[in-house]
Design an enzyme around this catalytic site. Structure first.
Site, mmCIF file in Angstrom:
data_model
loop_
_atom_site.group_PDB
_atom_site.id
_atom_site.type_symbol
_atom_site.label_atom_id
_atom_site.label_comp_id
_atom_site.label_asym_id
_atom_site.label_seq_id
_atom_site.Cartn_x
_atom_site.Cartn_y
_atom_site.Cartn_z
ATOM 1 N N ALA A 163 -6.930 58.469 20.738
ATOM 2 C CA ALA A 163 -6.030 59.179 19.818
ATOM 3 C C ALA A 163 -4.719 58.428 19.707
ATOM 4 O O ALA A 163 -4.368 57.617 20.562
ATOM 5 C CB ALA A 163 -5.789 60.609 20.306
ATOM 6 N N GLY B 196 -0.513 59.242 18.637
ATOM 7 C CA GLY B 196 0.488 60.242 18.325
ATOM 8 C C GLY B 196 1.807 59.592 17.980
ATOM 9 O O GLY B 196 1.913 58.375 17.814
ATOM 10 N N GLY B 197 2.832 60.418 17.896
ATOM 11 C CA GLY B 197 4.145 59.926 17.499
ATOM 12 C C GLY B 197 4.823 59.093 18.556
ATOM 13 O O GLY B 197 5.727 58.317 18.257
ATOM 14 N N MET B 198 4.420 59.234 19.821
ATOM 15 C CA MET B 198 5.070 58.519 20.909
ATOM 16 C C MET B 198 4.158 57.509 21.584
ATOM 17 O O MET B 198 4.640 56.586 22.226
ATOM 18 C CB MET B 198 5.572 59.517 21.963
ATOM 19 C CG MET B 198 6.612 60.490 21.463
ATOM 20 S SD MET B 198 7.085 61.677 22.746
ATOM 21 C CE MET B 198 5.595 62.626 22.935
ATOM 22 N N THR C 102 -0.252 55.926 22.162
ATOM 23 C CA THR C 102 -1.678 55.852 21.835
ATOM 24 C C THR C 102 -2.453 56.068 23.128
ATOM 25 O O THR C 102 -2.101 55.519 24.171
ATOM 26 C CB THR C 102 -2.032 54.482 21.226
ATOM 27 O OG1 THR C 102 -1.232 54.278 20.053
ATOM 28 C CG2 THR C 102 -3.504 54.442 20.840
ATOM 29 N N VAL C 103 -3.504 56.889 23.056
ATOM 30 C CA VAL C 103 -4.287 57.232 24.236
ATOM 31 C C VAL C 103 -5.619 56.479 24.191
ATOM 32 O O VAL C 103 -6.289 56.463 23.158
ATOM 33 C CB VAL C 103 -4.538 58.746 24.324
ATOM 34 C CG1 VAL C 103 -5.307 59.079 25.595
ATOM 35 C CG2 VAL C 103 -3.219 59.497 24.292
ATOM 36 N N LYS D 7 -2.325 56.383 28.576
ATOM 37 C CA LYS D 7 -1.390 56.670 27.482
ATOM 38 C C LYS D 7 -0.395 55.519 27.402
ATOM 39 O O LYS D 7 0.431 55.323 28.286
ATOM 40 C CB LYS D 7 -0.681 58.001 27.719
ATOM 41 C CG LYS D 7 0.248 58.414 26.580
ATOM 42 C CD LYS D 7 0.942 59.727 26.890
ATOM 43 C CE LYS D 7 0.030 60.915 26.752
ATOM 44 N NZ LYS D 7 -0.253 61.247 25.367
ATOM 45 N N ASP E 277 6.256 70.932 24.991
ATOM 46 C CA ASP E 277 5.380 70.620 23.851
ATOM 47 C C ASP E 277 4.034 71.337 24.014
ATOM 48 O O ASP E 277 2.979 70.727 23.903
ATOM 49 C CB ASP E 277 5.179 69.109 23.745
ATOM 50 C CG ASP E 277 4.604 68.692 22.387
ATOM 51 O OD1 ASP E 277 4.654 69.510 21.447
ATOM 52 O OD2 ASP E 277 4.110 67.560 22.267
#
Length: 726
Positions: free
Chosen positions: A25, A27-29, A31-32, A47, A141
């Site tokens: 995945a 995200g904004g901060m 990548t996983v 991450k 979050d």
């Protein structure tokens, strides 16, 4: 459709330990990735933070501290943080890998959930938050995407630590969470505490019960505004018949004023389990209206439209059994896999051990809760047997007790109140011509919307495009390239050791990534290398200087040694570049280190006259001292040096050399041996230290000493005595 984009990190080895297998995945901060810990031979979730965060040293320090705090938390409902590190330009967190799916997948698949299932799913989440709050950790979050459901049914909440590290560093301030779940205090930039997590949990529970989020808007700022200025409506407005206790629970969690919410996860968990225990089976198993299932299961992942399909889950989620741990009776509800062509969803059967005579399929609830009993008949045409107390006209298998009757009366009263507030007239009544015009208007609007959507996603701002390569270009050139590709851009200044100041370091998303053109591309513009002042090293020991250089992330350069009369051996005398000089990290610093005072060879002045001896010692940088006593020495003349201490070796400048001065030979009286035999006289004189010489007359036939010189006087020890023998 999810476009596949190649990733250079896949297949690589991070920090000589983690083999990156695939991308899960983005995200904004970060990548996983799915990775393998080669040291322990296990799968982990890796991450990797985006490059613009890696360039901030302060952020990496905060991330390390937050990761250490999160790693101390060990709880069955919290995803464990296993490691954190920085490998070149790659900063990463290593977390427990949970194979399965997320709560977002469940909501997207099923839509609104029954209260029993919603409360069972939220229970372990709240328990994990309670443990984190006890440990002093705040999530910031909480959202369905961060609630992971393993294949064995275990539920965990993840991403502790990262949100706080980012909020204390980035210019986004406290608006780091998903906007649909942000608490009012975070929107307003106020400090967050455990009650902020409670608010997000309440929003998530509302979405689980109704299939949609309480606030929506065309842009995120509209949703954020509603969090601050609006009150979350009771979910029973969308789910008639929902127990008042559940309404009160949601509104308690989502109060605008933090002081009116539960103080932390443990306080909420206690009330949540109390409600689960005291609600009736009918209240727990209430099925939401079919419209909520249809509206949400089709992919309505939230009114804000901020929930794309989660990458990394290639197959439908496996069935998961969730026990109702807090309820006194055993209960299990089955989440079926995603339906598709040729796949029939199995009937959900809910058994109520607390009331074994009240059993019916979960989908076949009585009409008083808003369901059509005829439509819910089973395949054989029979109806589920429900007690008469539910108002469906069926035969009860046993009479209700007074307590059960009073409870049922309260349920009936709530249902009647909600039914009285529901209008009975529909669009089917009224003027047929008016209805026809209304349908024409609706169809025209739908056609316009479809046309607009086709243009938007086909050729307009919603069409896909590939981010061009902009590294090592000027800002103007990079912006022109992005504008030509249909993208809008923003700039952010970052330090970079390799790219010259004023040139673009890279972009987010990275070059080659396919995104929609309405998504903004961030350009990272180099400010040149970040410079840091060198620490003050002279006066420190060599070991302390090395530690100071390491702490300042500088390198040790050439080490030169020299003698110094004042600084002890091993002390730093000088550094190059000088202290305070602004340099890059990793700059080598040369050091000059003291070897201590220079050793001086001790001159040998034995046998020399005292004055000459003093001059020789002082010329060498030493100090001459005369011993208090003199000594007699038959070989060293009076006034000369007969002994020195030390006599050899080395000393440091200013050290003392002690000189012993000769008093000359010792005076000894010479006895008279005239008339004695020469042999006896010789022996006696030699014992006294004299040197004996014999002068024979006429061959010394008789061996008698006729004359002696000197005789009966004191002479220096070792003097010559002459014997005349006849």
């Amino acid at each position: 459709m999810q476009e596949k984009v190649s990733d250079s990190l896949v297949g690589s080895l991070v920090d000589n330990r983690y083999r990156v297998n695939s991308k899960l995945a983005r995200g904004g901060m970060s990548t996983v990735y799915l990775a393998t810990d080669q040291r322990l031979d296990r799968d982990v979730a890796l991450k990797v933070l985006h490059p613009h965060l890696v360039n901030d040293g302060n952020f990496l320090d905060r991330l390390a501290r937050e990761a250490r705090s999160a790693a101390k938390l060990s709880h069955p409902h919290v995803v464990g943080v296993l490691d954190q590190g920085h490998d070149g330009r790659t900063a990463y967190l290593v977390m427990e890998y949970i194979k399965g799916h997320t709560l977002r997948d469940v909501i997207n698949e099923r839509g609104a959930l029954s209260p029993r299932l919603a409360l069972a799913l939220i229970d372990p989440v709240v328990e994990g938050l309670g443990a984190a709050h006890d440990a002093g950790l705040i999530h910031r979050d909480v959202k369905p995407e961060n609630v992971l459901i393993a294949e064995n049914g275990r539920i965990k909440i993840g991403d502790f630590g990262l949100a706080r590290a980012v909020t204390t560093t980035t210019t986004t301030g406290t608006l780091i969470g998903t906007v649909a779940y942000l608490s009012p205090e975070l929107v307003l930039g106020k400090p967050a505490d455990a009650r902020s997590d409670i608010y997000s949990t309440g929003i998530m529970l509302y979405e689980m019960l109704t299939g949609q989020q309480p606030f929506d808007g065309e842009v995120p700022i509209q949703v954020a505004y509603q969090h601050v200025n609006s009150t979350v409506a009771p979910p029973s407005g969308l789910v008639p018949g929902l127990a008042e206790e559940v309404d009160e629970l949601v509104q308690w969690c989502t109060a605008n004023d933090p002081d009116k919410r539960p103080v932390d996860g443990n306080a909420l968990l206690s009330e949540l389990r109390h409600i689960r225990t005291n609600l009736s089976d009918a209240e727990l198993d209430l099925q939401p209206p079919a419209a909520l299932h249809a509206a949400t299961a089709a992919g309505a992942a939230g009114a804000t439209g901020l929930h794309p399909a989660r990458p990394g889950i290639a197959a439908p989620p496996a069935p998961v059994r969730l026990p109702s741990a807090a309820a006194p009776g055993s209960h299990t509800e089955v989440l079926s896999p995603v339906e598709g062509p040729g796949v029939q969803r199995p009937t959900e059967v809910i058994s109520h051990t607390s009331n074994p005579t009240t059993m019916f399929p979960a989908r076949q609830l009585p009409a008083k809760f808003g369901f059509d009993a005829d439509a819910d008949a089973d395949e054989t045409g029979s109806r589920s047997a429900a007690p008469a107390a539910y108002g469906d006209g069926g035969q009860s298998q046993r009479p209700l007790s007074k307590r059960e009757q009073r409870k049922q009366d309260r349920v009936d009263e709530r249902a009647r109140s909600r039914a009285a507030a529901t209008p009975l007239r529909t669009l089917r009544e009224g003027n047929a011509r008016r209805r026809g015009v209304l349908w024409i208007v609706i169809l025209v609007i739908a056609a316009l919307l479809a046309t607009g959507a086709g243009w938007f996603f086909g050729m307009g701002p919603g069409s896909p495009g590939t981010v061009p390569a902009v590294a090592n270009r000027t800002v103007a050139e990079a912006q022109q390239l992005l504008q030509g590709a249909g993208f809008q851009s923003s700039t952010q200044d970052v330090f970079d050791d390799d790219i010259r100041a004023g040139l673009v370091v890279g972009s987010d998303p990275e070059a080659g990534t396919e995104i929609r053109k309405y998504q903004q591309v961030s350009l990272f513009v180099s400010k040149g290398p970040q410079l840091f002042p060198l620490p003050q090293l002279p006066g420190k020991s060599l070991d302390a200087a090395k530690e100071a250089l390491s702490g300042a992330e500088m390198a040790l350069g050439k080490v030169t040694e020299k003698f110094d009369e004042e600084a002890p051996a091993g002390t730093v005398l000088a550094q190059s570049p000088a202290a305070g000089t602004q340099v890059r990290h990793g700059t080598p610093v040369s050091l000059t280190v003291s070897k201590g005072p220079q050793p001086i060879p001790v001159p040998d002045v034995r046998g020399e006259e005292q004055g000459a001896a003093f001059r020789a010692i002082e010329a060498a940088g030493l100090v001459a001292v005369v011993a208090d006593e003199t000594v007699n020495d038959r070989k060293v003349p009076k006034g000369a040096v007969v002994k020195q201490e030390p006599a050899s070796g080395t000393l440091t400048r200013g050290a003392t050399v002690t000189l012993t001065i000769s008093a000359g030979p010792k005076l000894v009286k010479v006895p008279n041996y005239i008339g004695e035999q020469v042999a006896d006289a010789r022996e006696a004189l030699e014992k006294r230290g004299f040197e004996v010489r014999v002068n024979n007359i006429l061959g010394g036939f008789f061996g008698t000493v006729r004359d002696q010189d000197p005789v009966d006087v004191e002479v220096p020890e070792g003097s010559v005595v002459t014997l005349t023998v006849v």
